[in-house]
Design a protein around this motif. Structure first.
Motif, PDB file in Angstrom:
ATOM      1  N   MET A   1       0.847  -1.200   0.000  1.00 42.02           N
ATOM      2  CA  MET A   1       0.000   0.000   0.000  1.00 42.02           C
ATOM      3  C   MET A   1       0.884   1.252   0.000  1.00 42.02           C
ATOM      4  O   MET A   1       1.756   1.387   0.863  1.00 42.02           O
ATOM      5  N   ARG A   2       0.673   2.120  -0.953  1.00 41.93           N
ATOM      6  CA  ARG A   2       1.457   3.343  -1.040  1.00 41.93           C
ATOM      7  C   ARG A   2       0.600   4.534  -0.589  1.00 41.93           C
ATOM      8  O   ARG A   2      -0.515   4.717  -1.097  1.00 41.93           O
ATOM      9  N   VAL A   3       1.122   5.292   0.366  1.00 41.26           N
ATOM     10  CA  VAL A   3       0.354   6.418   0.908  1.00 41.26           C
ATOM     11  C   VAL A   3       1.137   7.728   0.765  1.00 41.26           C
ATOM     12  O   VAL A   3       2.328   7.787   1.076  1.00 41.26           O
ATOM     13  N   LEU A   4       0.444   8.748   0.289  1.00 47.45           N
ATOM     14  CA  LEU A   4       0.995  10.111   0.277  1.00 47.45           C
ATOM     15  C   LEU A   4       0.435  10.852   1.482  1.00 47.45           C
ATOM     16  O   LEU A   4      -0.781  11.004   1.610  1.00 47.45           O
ATOM     17  N   GLY A   5       1.323  11.260   2.385  1.00 42.37           N
ATOM     18  CA  GLY A   5       0.913  12.061   3.538  1.00 42.37           C
ATOM     19  C   GLY A   5       1.137  13.536   3.242  1.00 42.37           C
ATOM     20  O   GLY A   5       2.161  13.900   2.654  1.00 42.37           O
ATOM     21  N   ILE A   6       0.163  14.368   3.596  1.00 42.62           N
ATOM     22  CA  ILE A   6       0.287  15.812   3.342  1.00 42.62           C
ATOM     23  C   ILE A   6       0.060  16.583   4.634  1.00 42.62           C
ATOM     24  O   ILE A   6      -1.011  16.506   5.238  1.00 42.62           O
ATOM     25  N   ASP A   7       1.093  17.318   5.059  1.00 42.29           N
ATOM     26  CA  ASP A   7       0.981  18.210   6.218  1.00 42.29           C
ATOM     27  C   ASP A   7       0.733  19.602   5.639  1.00 42.29           C
ATOM     28  O   ASP A   7       1.668  20.271   5.201  1.00 42.29           O
ATOM     29  N   PRO A   8      -0.538  20.039   5.607  1.00 46.58           N
ATOM     30  CA  PRO A   8      -0.886  21.204   4.788  1.00 46.58           C
ATOM     31  C   PRO A   8      -0.353  22.529   5.335  1.00 46.58           C
ATOM     32  O   PRO A   8      -0.233  22.706   6.547  1.00 46.58           O
ATOM     33  N   GLY A   9      -0.043  23.432   4.424  1.00 46.90           N
ATOM     34  CA  GLY A   9       0.419  24.761   4.796  1.00 46.90           C
ATOM     35  C   GLY A   9       0.650  25.576   3.538  1.00 46.90           C
ATOM     36  O   GLY A   9       0.874  24.995   2.467  1.00 46.90           O
ATOM     37  N   LEU A  10       0.577  26.893   3.664  1.00 48.31           N
ATOM     38  CA  LEU A  10       0.820  27.744   2.494  1.00 48.31           C
ATOM     39  C   LEU A  10       2.310  28.064   2.359  1.00 48.31           C
ATOM     40  O   LEU A  10       2.858  28.035   1.265  1.00 48.31           O
ATOM     41  N   THR A  11       2.955  28.349   3.490  1.00 48.28           N
ATOM     42  CA  THR A  11       4.376  28.698   3.455  1.00 48.28           C
ATOM     43  C   THR A  11       5.229  27.450   3.247  1.00 48.28           C
ATOM     44  O   THR A  11       6.125  27.436   2.418  1.00 48.28           O
ATOM     45  N   ARG A  12       4.911  26.401   3.998  1.00 48.28           N
ATOM     46  CA  ARG A  12       5.574  25.104   3.832  1.00 48.28           C
ATOM     47  C   ARG A  12       4.515  24.026   3.918  1.00 48.28           C
ATOM     48  O   ARG A  12       3.807  23.921   4.913  1.00 48.28           O
ATOM     49  N   CYS A  13       4.389  23.195   2.868  1.00 47.61           N
ATOM     50  CA  CYS A  13       3.462  22.063   2.862  1.00 47.61           C
ATOM     51  C   CYS A  13       4.306  20.793   2.787  1.00 47.61           C
ATOM     52  O   CYS A  13       4.989  20.553   1.792  1.00 47.61           O
ATOM     53  N   GLY A  14       4.276  19.993   3.862  1.00 47.55           N
ATOM     54  CA  GLY A  14       5.069  18.757   3.894  1.00 47.55           C
ATOM     55  C   GLY A  14       4.432  17.677   3.043  1.00 47.55           C
ATOM     56  O   GLY A  14       3.206  17.519   3.041  1.00 47.55           O
ATOM     57  N   LEU A  15       5.264  16.938   2.289  1.00 50.58           N
ATOM     58  CA  LEU A  15       4.781  15.853   1.431  1.00 50.58           C
ATOM     59  C   LEU A  15       5.669  14.636   1.643  1.00 50.58           C
ATOM     60  O   LEU A  15       6.898  14.729   1.557  1.00 50.58           O
ATOM     61  N   GLY A  16       5.067  13.491   1.945  1.00 45.73           N
ATOM     62  CA  GLY A  16       5.855  12.283   2.188  1.00 45.73           C
ATOM     63  C   GLY A  16       5.138  11.062   1.640  1.00 45.73           C
ATOM     64  O   GLY A  16       3.935  10.917   1.841  1.00 45.73           O
ATOM     65  N   VAL A  17       5.881  10.199   0.945  1.00 40.14           N
ATOM     66  CA  VAL A  17       5.300   8.984   0.371  1.00 40.14           C
ATOM     67  C   VAL A  17       6.008   7.773   0.967  1.00 40.14           C
ATOM     68  O   VAL A  17       7.243   7.723   1.001  1.00 40.14           O
ATOM     69  N   VAL A  18       5.244   6.798   1.454  1.00 43.31           N
ATOM     70  CA  VAL A  18       5.820   5.531   1.946  1.00 43.31           C
ATOM     71  C   VAL A  18       5.048   4.352   1.357  1.00 43.31           C
ATOM     72  O   VAL A  18       3.881   4.476   0.987  1.00 43.31           O
ATOM     73  N   ASP A  19       5.749   3.223   1.256  1.00 47.94           N
ATOM     74  CA  ASP A  19       5.135   1.944   0.881  1.00 47.94           C
ATOM     75  C   ASP A  19       5.123   1.056   2.122  1.00 47.94           C
ATOM     76  O   ASP A  19       6.128   1.020   2.849  1.00 47.94           O
ATOM     77  N   GLY A  20       4.046   0.323   2.356  1.00 51.68           N
ATOM     78  CA  GLY A  20       4.051  -0.566   3.516  1.00 51.68           C
ATOM     79  C   GLY A  20       2.753  -1.323   3.702  1.00 51.68           C
ATOM     80  O   GLY A  20       1.794  -1.136   2.947  1.00 51.68           O
ATOM     81  N   VAL A  21       2.774  -2.186   4.713  1.00 51.12           N
ATOM     82  CA  VAL A  21       1.570  -2.913   5.118  1.00 51.12           C
ATOM     83  C   VAL A  21       1.433  -2.772   6.633  1.00 51.12           C
ATOM     84  O   VAL A  21       2.443  -2.532   7.313  1.00 51.12           O
ATOM     85  N   PRO A  22       0.216  -2.914   7.185  1.00 53.17           N
ATOM     86  CA  PRO A  22       0.028  -2.750   8.623  1.00 53.17           C
ATOM     87  C   PRO A  22       0.933  -3.680   9.421  1.00 53.17           C
ATOM     88  O   PRO A  22       1.147  -4.834   9.034  1.00 53.17           O
ATOM     89  N   GLY A  23       1.509  -3.155  10.512  1.00 51.10           N
ATOM     90  CA  GLY A  23       2.288  -3.976  11.440  1.00 51.10           C
ATOM     91  C   GLY A  23       3.741  -4.194  11.066  1.00 51.10           C
ATOM     92  O   GLY A  23       4.475  -4.834  11.816  1.00 51.10           O
ATOM     93  N   ARG A  24       4.172  -3.666   9.915  1.00 56.52           N
ATOM     94  CA  ARG A  24       5.585  -3.821   9.543  1.00 56.52           C
ATOM     95  C   ARG A  24       6.183  -2.463   9.189  1.00 56.52           C
ATOM     96  O   ARG A  24       5.451  -1.564   8.763  1.00 56.52           O
ATOM     97  N   PRO A  25       7.501  -2.313   9.337  1.00 57.46           N
ATOM     98  CA  PRO A  25       8.096  -1.001   9.030  1.00 57.46           C
ATOM     99  C   PRO A  25       7.960  -0.668   7.542  1.00 57.46           C
ATOM    100  O   PRO A  25       8.379  -1.470   6.704  1.00 57.46           O
TER     101      PRO A  25
END
Lengths: 182, 182
Positions: A1-25
């Protein structure tokens, strides 16, 4: 499962993508920050942000998008911009048909560190350890976006699957009503 | 000058278009309300709202778009949805290259009724009189959108022209710096 996380903001908007399954790193795919110039008017900053998020979504094609839920707090002016940035993130993801999940800051902290009251540094160092990085991602917004994505993977996208089931059932109910009405 | 006024909201978003020049009674072009289903998740409501605003903009091709400025108030949950709806309105307008102006509720009330503390009914009846309508536009969100558009016409879009001048000057400054740096 690939998830894009977005920490919203106008000045700085954080963007992070990870691949994984529940219970494992999970593993790191990409991390970064979208910035918009503070001297532009808000409307044009939102257009720039939309373009950046479009690029991240089309480059990484996630299975789901997780956005930090914004609350009204002390700094009212900032919070409005943050809420609008979150709205644009949700809009872009939903327009592409991706499931959109909202997680509160304390849900994310609890998932990553075990405590809903953990500090920024603690979240950053746990993200570093979980993803086996050499150093915490900078700025904090980038680390927060990864924490959101990890939180969503570990929760197994359950919130969405439930919501999708409810939505599908509603759709069925409506179609049935439509048929009955004829 | 044709102005589209938008009173942002997820449940009801007021939309009103008027033609006019400063100091004279403008004429009504169109008025209505965009609604999104409260049982849909916020992300998909924003997508529906975006589509509605796109239709209004492409149908009426305004010279400017005026959006009500949202403040954090009592009902925090509602205000976040309103802020996100406002963000989508600003985004759509700016994406099409239209000038976007924000006016506060008290600026609009003062422009229309002479008092920044006027009630909803007073705004509705003044909009009815100014546009020579038979009855106040319903719901109140529709009347508020027209009030915003009238306010913007009467202020002569001055806020935007000033902002545009500042933006253009900045552009010139940057280009000049770029040339000097070489």
């Amino acid at each position: 499962m690939r998830v894009l996380g977005i920490d919203p903001g106008l000045t700085r908007c954080g963007l992070g993508v990870v691949d994984g399954v529940p219970g494992r790193p999970p593993t790191l795919v990409a991390v970064g920050v979208a910035r918009t110039p503070p001297d532009l008017d808000t409307a044009r900053r939102l257009v720039r942000l939309e373009a950046e998020i479009e690029i991240w979504i089309s480059t990484h094609r996630p299975d789901a998008v997780a956005v930090e839920r914004v609350f009204a707090q002390h700094n009212v002016q900032t919070v409005m911009g943050t809420a609008q940035a979150a709205g644009v993130a949700m809009l872009v993801a939903a327009r592409h048909g991706y499931p959109v999940a909202l997680h509160t800051p304390s849900e994310v902290k609890a998932a990553i560190t075990g405590s809903g009251r953990a500090g920024k540094d603690q979240v950053g160092s746990m993200v570093t350890r979980i993803l086996r990085l050499d150093a915490p991602p900078k700025p904090a917004d980038a680390a927060d976006a990864l924490a959101l994505a990890i939180c969503h993977v570990w929760r197994g996208g359950a919130q969405n699957r439930l919501q999708d089931a409810i939505d599908r059932q509603r759709q069925v109910d409506r179609t049935t009503q439509g048929v009955r009405a004829r």
